[in-house]
Write a protein that holds these residues in place. Sequence first.
Motif, PDB file in Angstrom:
ATOM      1  N   GLY A  64     -95.639  20.819  12.837  1.00  0.00           N
ATOM      2  CA  GLY A  64     -95.378  21.838  11.832  1.00  0.00           C
ATOM      3  C   GLY A  64     -94.227  21.438  10.940  1.00  0.00           C
ATOM      4  N   ARG A  65     -93.827  22.369  10.094  1.00  0.00           N
ATOM      5  CA  ARG A  65     -92.646  22.117   9.250  1.00  0.00           C
ATOM      6  C   ARG A  65     -91.437  22.030  10.157  1.00  0.00           C
ATOM      7  N   ALA A  66     -90.561  21.089   9.883  1.00  0.00           N
ATOM      8  CA  ALA A  66     -89.460  20.790  10.797  1.00  0.00           C
ATOM      9  C   ALA A  66     -88.609  22.016  11.132  1.00  0.00           C
ATOM     10  N   ALA A  67     -88.106  22.722  10.147  1.00  0.00           N
ATOM     11  CA  ALA A  67     -87.227  23.868  10.414  1.00  0.00           C
ATOM     12  C   ALA A  67     -87.961  24.937  11.221  1.00  0.00           C
ATOM     13  N   ASP A  68     -89.196  25.237  10.834  1.00  0.00           N
ATOM     14  CA  ASP A  68     -89.973  26.254  11.544  1.00  0.00           C
ATOM     15  C   ASP A  68     -90.221  25.860  13.000  1.00  0.00           C
ATOM     16  N   ALA A  69     -90.569  24.597  13.220  1.00  0.00           N
ATOM     17  CA  ALA A  69     -90.845  24.133  14.582  1.00  0.00           C
ATOM     18  C   ALA A  69     -89.581  24.125  15.435  1.00  0.00           C
ATOM     19  N   ILE A  70     -88.455  23.735  14.859  1.00  0.00           N
ATOM     20  CA  ILE A  70     -87.188  23.742  15.599  1.00  0.00           C
ATOM     21  C   ILE A  70     -86.824  25.166  15.990  1.00  0.00           C
ATOM     22  N   LEU A  71     -86.930  26.094  15.045  1.00  0.00           N
ATOM     23  CA  LEU A  71     -86.600  27.491  15.325  1.00  0.00           C
ATOM     24  C   LEU A  71     -87.543  28.107  16.357  1.00  0.00           C
ATOM     25  N   ALA A  72     -88.824  27.797  16.262  1.00  0.00           N
ATOM     26  CA  ALA A  72     -89.792  28.320  17.234  1.00  0.00           C
ATOM     27  C   ALA A  72     -89.507  27.771  18.630  1.00  0.00           C
ATOM     28  N   GLU A  73     -89.207  26.485  18.715  1.00  0.00           N
ATOM     29  CA  GLU A  73     -88.891  25.877  20.011  1.00  0.00           C
ATOM     30  C   GLU A  73     -87.623  26.484  20.598  1.00  0.00           C
ATOM     31  N   ALA A  74     -86.621  26.663  19.774  1.00  0.00           N
ATOM     32  CA  ALA A  74     -85.366  27.255  20.246  1.00  0.00           C
ATOM     33  C   ALA A  74     -85.592  28.665  20.788  1.00  0.00           C
ATOM     34  N   ALA A  75     -86.400  29.445  20.093  1.00  0.00           N
ATOM     35  CA  ALA A  75     -86.677  30.812  20.538  1.00  0.00           C
ATOM     36  C   ALA A  75     -87.507  30.824  21.816  1.00  0.00           C
ATOM     37  N   ALA A  76     -88.558  30.025  21.850  1.00  0.00           N
ATOM     38  CA  ALA A  76     -89.435  29.993  23.036  1.00  0.00           C
ATOM     39  C   ALA A  76     -88.714  29.456  24.262  1.00  0.00           C
ATOM     40  N   TRP A  77     -87.829  28.507  24.074  1.00  0.00           N
ATOM     41  CA  TRP A  77     -87.117  27.860  25.172  1.00  0.00           C
ATOM     42  C   TRP A  77     -85.822  28.596  25.518  1.00  0.00           C
ATOM     43  N   ASP A  78     -85.439  29.573  24.698  1.00  0.00           N
ATOM     44  CA  ASP A  78     -84.227  30.356  24.881  1.00  0.00           C
ATOM     45  C   ASP A  78     -82.978  29.475  24.799  1.00  0.00           C
ATOM     46  N   ALA A  79     -82.905  28.663  23.745  1.00  0.00           N
ATOM     47  CA  ALA A  79     -81.785  27.743  23.554  1.00  0.00           C
ATOM     48  C   ALA A  79     -80.489  28.508  23.280  1.00  0.00           C
ATOM     49  N   ASP A  80     -79.398  27.976  23.800  1.00  0.00           N
ATOM     50  CA  ASP A  80     -78.066  28.515  23.516  1.00  0.00           C
ATOM     51  C   ASP A  80     -77.454  27.846  22.298  1.00  0.00           C
ATOM     52  N   LEU A  81     -77.909  26.623  22.023  1.00  0.00           N
ATOM     53  CA  LEU A  81     -77.354  25.841  20.926  1.00  0.00           C
ATOM     54  C   LEU A  81     -78.437  24.925  20.364  1.00  0.00           C
ATOM     55  N   ILE A  82     -78.509  24.857  19.047  1.00  0.00           N
ATOM     56  CA  ILE A  82     -79.389  23.904  18.360  1.00  0.00           C
ATOM     57  C   ILE A  82     -78.476  22.886  17.689  1.00  0.00           C
ATOM     58  N   VAL A  83     -78.807  21.609  17.847  1.00  0.00           N
ATOM     59  CA  VAL A  83     -78.027  20.549  17.224  1.00  0.00           C
ATOM     60  C   VAL A  83     -78.947  19.750  16.310  1.00  0.00           C
ATOM     61  N   VAL A  84     -78.515  19.559  15.063  1.00  0.00           N
ATOM     62  CA  VAL A  84     -79.269  18.773  14.089  1.00  0.00           C
ATOM     63  C   VAL A  84     -78.315  17.860  13.343  1.00  0.00           C
ATOM     64  N   GLY A  85     -78.847  16.771  12.810  1.00  0.00           N
ATOM     65  CA  GLY A  85     -78.074  15.905  11.928  1.00  0.00           C
ATOM     66  C   GLY A  85     -77.993  16.542  10.559  1.00  0.00           C
ATOM     67  N   SER A  86     -77.016  16.111   9.773  1.00  0.00           N
ATOM     68  CA  SER A  86     -76.816  16.742   8.467  1.00  0.00           C
ATOM     69  C   SER A  86     -77.868  16.336   7.449  1.00  0.00           C
TER      70      SER A  86
END
Length: 159
Positions: free
Chosen positions: A91-113
């Motif tokens: 999927g689109r990168a931002a959408d997939a990262i956010l969906a994964e974070a929500a589904a996995w119950d992430a405490d922190l998301i880390v991305v490069g600038s």
Amino acid sequence: MRILVAVDGSHDSLTAVREMAHRLWPPQSLIRILYVDEHGAELEPTEAPRRAPGVPPSFRDVAGHALEKAAASFDAACRCDVSVETAVRSGRAADAILAEAAAWDADLIVVGSQGKGSLERILLGSVSAAVTARAGCSVEVVRSRRWDVSQPHAGRQHP
């Protein structure tokens, strides 16, 4: 603690991985290294991204290389009791990262600038900005230090 680290194989995403690998995390923290394929293939979290059946070799090589390099950084540098796994989503990168974070119950998301290219960023917007603006948890954007080679001492202070 659950830390989701998004990678795309770029210099900045691997800098973010190295930064996270050198930190001391609470015991038994979980690190999930996520590669987003904007063209379709998706794999469940695993210890060995290249061994997943049914994934085209070209994709397996790109995602597998990025994930293996990122996981190796944790193996080499991490001095704490953490579990590291990898996952591939589509999927689109931002959408997939956010969906994964929500589904996995992430405490922190880390991305490069910055990701793969400036043209993509202009046309699609910044993934790190979109994730930061919409995330339901903390987000850390790791910026790489880039020195201007024409100015060997630019930005550096001498003792």
